[in-house]
Design a protein around this motif. Structure first.
Motif, PDB file in Angstrom:
ATOM      1  N   GLU A   1      26.535  63.969  18.544  1.00  0.00           N
ATOM      2  CA  GLU A   1      27.875  64.039  17.975  1.00  0.00           C
ATOM      3  C   GLU A   1      28.132  65.445  17.458  1.00  0.00           C
ATOM      4  O   GLU A   1      27.251  66.080  16.879  1.00  0.00           O
TER       5      GLU A   1
ATOM      6  N   PRO B   1      43.395  53.221  26.666  1.00  0.00           N
ATOM      7  CA  PRO B   1      44.017  53.075  27.988  1.00  0.00           C
ATOM      8  C   PRO B   1      45.474  52.631  27.872  1.00  0.00           C
ATOM      9  O   PRO B   1      45.841  51.857  26.986  1.00  0.00           O
ATOM     10  N   GLU B   2      46.294  53.136  28.754  1.00  0.00           N
ATOM     11  CA  GLU B   2      47.722  52.804  28.734  1.00  0.00           C
ATOM     12  C   GLU B   2      47.930  51.404  29.281  1.00  0.00           C
ATOM     13  O   GLU B   2      47.493  51.069  30.392  1.00  0.00           O
TER      14      GLU B   2
ATOM     15  N   ALA C   1      34.318  66.580  17.860  1.00  0.00           N
ATOM     16  CA  ALA C   1      34.529  65.625  18.949  1.00  0.00           C
ATOM     17  C   ALA C   1      35.791  64.803  18.694  1.00  0.00           C
ATOM     18  O   ALA C   1      36.019  64.321  17.589  1.00  0.00           O
ATOM     19  N   VAL C   2      36.634  64.637  19.721  1.00  0.00           N
ATOM     20  CA  VAL C   2      37.882  63.865  19.617  1.00  0.00           C
ATOM     21  C   VAL C   2      37.732  62.609  20.456  1.00  0.00           C
ATOM     22  O   VAL C   2      37.376  62.687  21.629  1.00  0.00           O
ATOM     23  N   PRO C   3      37.964  61.412  19.887  1.00  0.00           N
ATOM     24  CA  PRO C   3      37.817  60.181  20.676  1.00  0.00           C
ATOM     25  C   PRO C   3      38.846  60.137  21.796  1.00  0.00           C
ATOM     26  O   PRO C   3      39.967  60.634  21.653  1.00  0.00           O
ATOM     27  N   PRO C   4      38.459  59.562  22.935  1.00  0.00           N
ATOM     28  CA  PRO C   4      39.406  59.495  24.059  1.00  0.00           C
ATOM     29  C   PRO C   4      40.592  58.600  23.713  1.00  0.00           C
ATOM     30  O   PRO C   4      40.472  57.672  22.912  1.00  0.00           O
ATOM     31  N   PRO C   5      41.767  58.862  24.269  1.00  0.00           N
ATOM     32  CA  PRO C   5      42.941  58.016  23.972  1.00  0.00           C
ATOM     33  C   PRO C   5      42.743  56.619  24.540  1.00  0.00           C
ATOM     34  O   PRO C   5      42.036  56.429  25.532  1.00  0.00           O
TER      35      PRO C   5
END
Length: 220
Positions: free
Chosen positions: A53, A63-64, A57-61
């Protein structure tokens, strides 16, 4: 004669010292740099590797999600016509083996073409049809289609109690063999088509020569 006894005593004392020394050796605390002894390999599971870590670090968006489907209109149960004093019951109908639209026997009950559009749908033509009259049961409410004019209102109530209102835009007669196929389309602009028999009556066959089609569009 005292020497053997003395030798025996010396040996006993020496043995006692050795035993005591052994006990003392076994109680020596382990060194600080002594390696640890882990559990047996067969009984220990390998520890999973943890992802590294980083502070940035940016968490992934997430899902649409797909858009929700459009609401589906409920099946119609009655239709109210200007010339009919009471709402007329509707039943779902299909197509006969001959290709003709199946119709209820009584003119006082109308059929909704269930394979087509539903009144209240955002597209397509909802078709409601029935006999104009019958030698056995007399005239039905669709006899009033011959007098409907532009702007007259027709209301269809569905199984949920919602009412869909339509305003008449056209009334056309077609020969029975020339009823347009696009009348039953499930796409295109939303509209309502009321269909019944009309034209000249053939006494020999007991049939009318034409179909009368009244088209109406939704009233917002």
């Amino acid at each position: 004669m005292n020497r053997p006894r003395l030798r025996h005593l010396v040996l006993v004392v020496a043995g006692t010292v050795l035993v005591g020394s052994g006990l003392a050796l076994t109680r020596v605390p382990p060194r600080a740099d002594a390696p640890d002894i882990g559990p047996p390999v067969a009984a220990a599971a390998a520890a999973p590797e943890l992802p590294s870590e980083t502070p940035d670090a940016v968490p992934p968006p997430p899902p649409e999600l797909p858009p929700p489907p459009p609401p589906v209109a409920a099946a119609p149960v009655t239709v109210s016509l200007p010339a009919a004093p009471e709402p007329v019951p509707l039943v779902p109908v299909g197509v006969l083996a001959s290709g003709a639209l199946q119709l209820p026997e009584r003119p006082t009950v109308l059929g909704w073409y269930a394979a087509g559009a539903v009144p209240g749908d955002a597209a397509g033509t909802a078709v409601i049809a029935g006999h104009v009259d019958s030698a056995r049961y007399g005239a039905g409410p669709l006899e009033g289609l011959l007098d409907l004019g532009e702007g007259d209102l027709v209301e269809v109530t569905d199984a949920t109690g919602d009412t869909h209102r339509y305003a008449v835009t056209a009334r056309t007669s077609f020969a029975k063999s020339a009823l347009p196929a696009e009348l039953f389309r499930a796409d295109g602009p939303p509209q309502l088509a009321l269909v019944t028999c009309g034209g000249a009556f053939d006494e020999r066959t007991g049939n009318y020569a034409d179909n009368v089609v009244v088209v109406a569009v939704p009233v917002t």
